[in-house]
Motif scaffolding. Structure first.
Motif, short mmCIF file in Angstrom:
data_model
loop_
_atom_site.label_atom_id
_atom_site.label_comp_id
_atom_site.label_asym_id
_atom_site.label_seq_id
_atom_site.Cartn_x
_atom_site.Cartn_y
_atom_site.Cartn_z
N GLN A 124 0.72 -1.25 0.28
CA GLN A 124 0.33 0.19 0.22
C GLN A 124 0.69 1.25 0.47
OE1 GLN A 124 -2.29 -0.86 3.81
NE2 GLN A 124 -3.15 -2.43 3.09
N ILE A 125 2.13 1.76 0.54
CA ILE A 125 2.60 2.74 0.98
C ILE A 125 3.23 3.33 -0.73
CG2 ILE A 125 5.45 3.69 1.97
CD1 ILE A 125 4.30 1.71 4.54
N PRO A 126 4.33 1.93 -0.88
CA PRO A 126 4.49 2.17 -2.74
C PRO A 126 3.17 3.16 -3.62
CG PRO A 126 5.68 0.38 -1.95
CD PRO A 126 3.76 0.66 -1.37
N GLN A 127 2.21 2.31 -3.42
CA GLN A 127 1.13 3.20 -4.07
C GLN A 127 1.58 5.06 -3.64
OE1 GLN A 127 -0.42 2.74 -7.43
NE2 GLN A 127 -1.33 4.36 -6.99
N MET A 128 1.10 4.84 -1.92
CA MET A 128 0.53 6.61 -1.86
C MET A 128 2.14 7.19 -2.05
SD MET A 128 -1.67 5.40 1.73
CE MET A 128 -3.25 4.41 1.58
N LEU A 129 2.87 6.85 -2.07
CA LEU A 129 3.90 7.32 -2.44
C LEU A 129 3.84 8.10 -3.50
CD1 LEU A 129 7.12 5.35 -0.94
CD2 LEU A 129 6.54 7.32 0.22
N LYS A 158 -0.71 -9.24 18.26
CA LYS A 158 -1.29 -7.40 17.86
C LYS A 158 -0.91 -6.39 18.96
CE LYS A 158 -5.68 -8.92 16.54
NZ LYS A 158 -6.03 -8.24 15.47
N HIS A 159 0.09 -7.03 19.26
CA HIS A 159 1.22 -6.11 20.45
C HIS A 159 2.06 -5.64 19.25
CE1 HIS A 159 0.59 -6.84 24.55
NE2 HIS A 159 1.78 -6.15 25.18
N GLY A 160 2.40 -6.87 18.18
CA GLY A 160 3.23 -6.64 17.38
C GLY A 160 3.21 -5.61 16.29
N ILE A 161 1.35 -4.94 16.20
CA ILE A 161 1.26 -4.40 14.81
C ILE A 161 0.84 -2.73 15.37
CG2 ILE A 161 -1.48 -3.88 14.26
CD1 ILE A 161 -2.29 -6.57 14.14
N ILE A 162 0.44 -2.81 16.80
CA ILE A 162 0.74 -0.79 17.41
C ILE A 162 3.02 -0.80 16.73
CG2 ILE A 162 1.32 0.18 19.51
CD1 ILE A 162 -1.42 -1.83 20.33
N GLY A 163 3.72 -1.95 17.25
CA GLY A 163 5.00 -1.72 17.15
C GLY A 163 5.88 -1.09 15.07
N LEU A 164 4.62 -1.84 14.49
CA LEU A 164 4.59 -1.94 13.35
C LEU A 164 3.82 -0.68 12.23
CD1 LEU A 164 5.77 -3.58 11.04
CD2 LEU A 164 3.36 -4.16 10.65
N THR A 165 3.25 0.11 13.26
CA THR A 165 2.39 1.02 13.50
C THR A 165 2.95 2.54 13.04
OG1 THR A 165 0.01 -0.17 13.43
CG2 THR A 165 0.23 2.46 13.64
N GLN A 166 3.77 2.05 14.85
CA GLN A 166 4.41 3.73 15.12
C GLN A 166 6.10 3.80 13.75
OE1 GLN A 166 5.11 1.71 19.43
NE2 GLN A 166 3.44 3.57 19.75
N VAL A 167 6.12 1.90 13.58
CA VAL A 167 8.07 2.53 13.03
C VAL A 167 7.23 2.84 11.55
CG1 VAL A 167 9.19 0.97 11.76
CG2 VAL A 167 8.87 0.54 13.83
N ALA A 168 6.59 2.52 10.96
CA ALA A 168 6.07 2.89 9.80
C ALA A 168 5.37 4.31 9.53
CB ALA A 168 4.84 1.94 9.25
N ALA A 169 4.77 4.77 10.49
CA ALA A 169 4.68 6.02 10.83
C ALA A 169 5.46 7.35 10.91
CB ALA A 169 3.50 6.41 12.42
N ILE A 170 6.22 6.67 11.62
CA ILE A 170 8.01 7.47 11.90
C ILE A 170 8.49 7.78 10.34
CG2 ILE A 170 10.32 7.60 12.87
CD1 ILE A 170 8.36 6.32 15.16
N ASP A 171 8.77 6.58 9.80
CA ASP A 171 9.31 6.14 8.77
C ASP A 171 9.07 7.52 7.32
OD1 ASP A 171 11.01 4.21 9.48
OD2 ASP A 171 10.47 2.61 8.81
N TYR A 172 6.74 7.84 7.25
CA TYR A 172 6.85 8.11 6.38
C TYR A 172 5.93 8.70 6.91
CZ TYR A 172 7.99 3.25 4.36
OH TYR A 172 9.69 2.34 3.74
N GLY A 173 6.10 9.79 7.82
CA GLY A 173 5.60 10.86 7.96
C GLY A 173 5.76 11.94 7.06
N LYS A 174 6.67 11.69 7.31
CA LYS A 174 6.97 13.01 6.28
C LYS A 174 7.07 13.04 4.46
CE LYS A 174 11.40 14.96 9.19
NZ LYS A 174 12.75 14.94 9.70
N SER A 175 6.88 11.62 4.47
CA SER A 175 6.07 11.44 2.83
C SER A 175 4.44 11.56 2.49
CB SER A 175 6.25 10.05 2.21
OG SER A 175 7.71 10.29 2.39
N GLY A 176 3.10 12.57 3.83
CA GLY A 176 2.18 12.64 3.67
C GLY A 176 1.70 11.71 3.60
#
Length: 250
Positions: A124-129, A158-176
């Motif tokens: 999903q992320i590459p398409q959004m980029l 389910k713990h992993g999903i929260i960690g994954l969400t946080q890291v992905a948000a950091i990785d792509y937050g400046k990309s819109g």
């Protein structure tokens, strides 16, 4: 004008429960919806069309890379973009002490619940980029915040999903791209009903333990997902929003 007019939303695990309610709500808000699930989602599609919306169903096993890649490609080929993604597909597990869980069961739960979300993000992320923006919401659980006895693999996923969400948000937050999670409490879904069986006493026991004295409705989760995708949540990123009736406050 509806807030998601001319937008495209993808929902995994859309055949029942939270996924179905959210897919229908996206459509009511004007989005064209792609409903993905490993099982038939014709009832969800019919409900969307009955509400005047537009939707397609794509059979998808979220634990398989080829399926998720094809799902995103089909979404873009059909509707031209991918504005919102709700990575909601998941499975439960039987209650067993940690050392008694079969390796195959552990692998299945992690593969669908956690790897399935990661695969969603991966494609999903590459398409959004390419588009310069997008919003993704992942489904965790109150089991992503606290330990649940005899549900080791589910809790870990389910713990992993929260960690994954946080890291992905950091990785792509400046990309819109904004990426958040929802934390459902006990919600009136087929998954929970399957856990309770037809036992009124089990339902009563769960409801008596809830701060608000009742199970949540799938629509209440759908409302939270819609909010996180909306412009009203434009500065909400990397968070896990509890929609649990106060369960985690206890």
């Amino acid at each position: 004008m509806k807030q998601f007019e001319n937008k495209v939303a993808l929902v995994t695990g859309g055949s029942t429960g939270i996924g179905r309610a959210t897919a229908i709500e996206f459509a009511k808000q004007g989005a064209k919806v792609v409903v993905a699930d490993i099982v038939d989602s014709s009832e969800t599609i019919a409900a969307i069309k009955a509400a005047g919306g537009e939707a397609i169903y794509v059979k998808t096993d979220v634990s398989k890379s080829a399926d998720v890649k094809a799902l995103v490609e089909k979404t873009v080929a059909t509707y031209g973009s991918l504005d919102y993604a709700f990575n909601n597909a998941g499975v439960e597990m039987g209650g067993k002490l940690t050392a008694d869980v079969d390796e195959a069961e552990f692998d299945k739960v992690i593969s669908i619940n956690l790897k399935g979300v990661w695969l969603g993000l991966k494609y999903q992320i590459p398409q959004m980029l390419k588009q310069g923006k997008g919003v993704i919401v992942n489904t965790s659980s109150t089991a992503g915040i606290t330990g649940v006895p005899s549900l080791s693999a589910y809790t870990a996923s389910k713990h992993g999903i929260i960690g994954l969400t946080q890291v992905a948000a950091i990785d792509y937050g400046k990309s819109g791209i904004r990426i958040n999670a929802v934390i459902p409490g006990p919600i009136k879904t087929p998954m929970l009903e399957g856990t309770m069986g037809n036992s009124k006493s089990a339902k009563d026991k769960i409801e008596s333990a809830l701060v608000m004295g009742r199970l949540g409705e799938p629509q209440e989760l759908a409302n939270a997902v819609i909010f996180l995708c909306s412009d009203g949540a434009s500065y909400v990123n990397g968070t896990a929003l509890a929609v649990d009736g106060g369960w985690l406050a206890k």
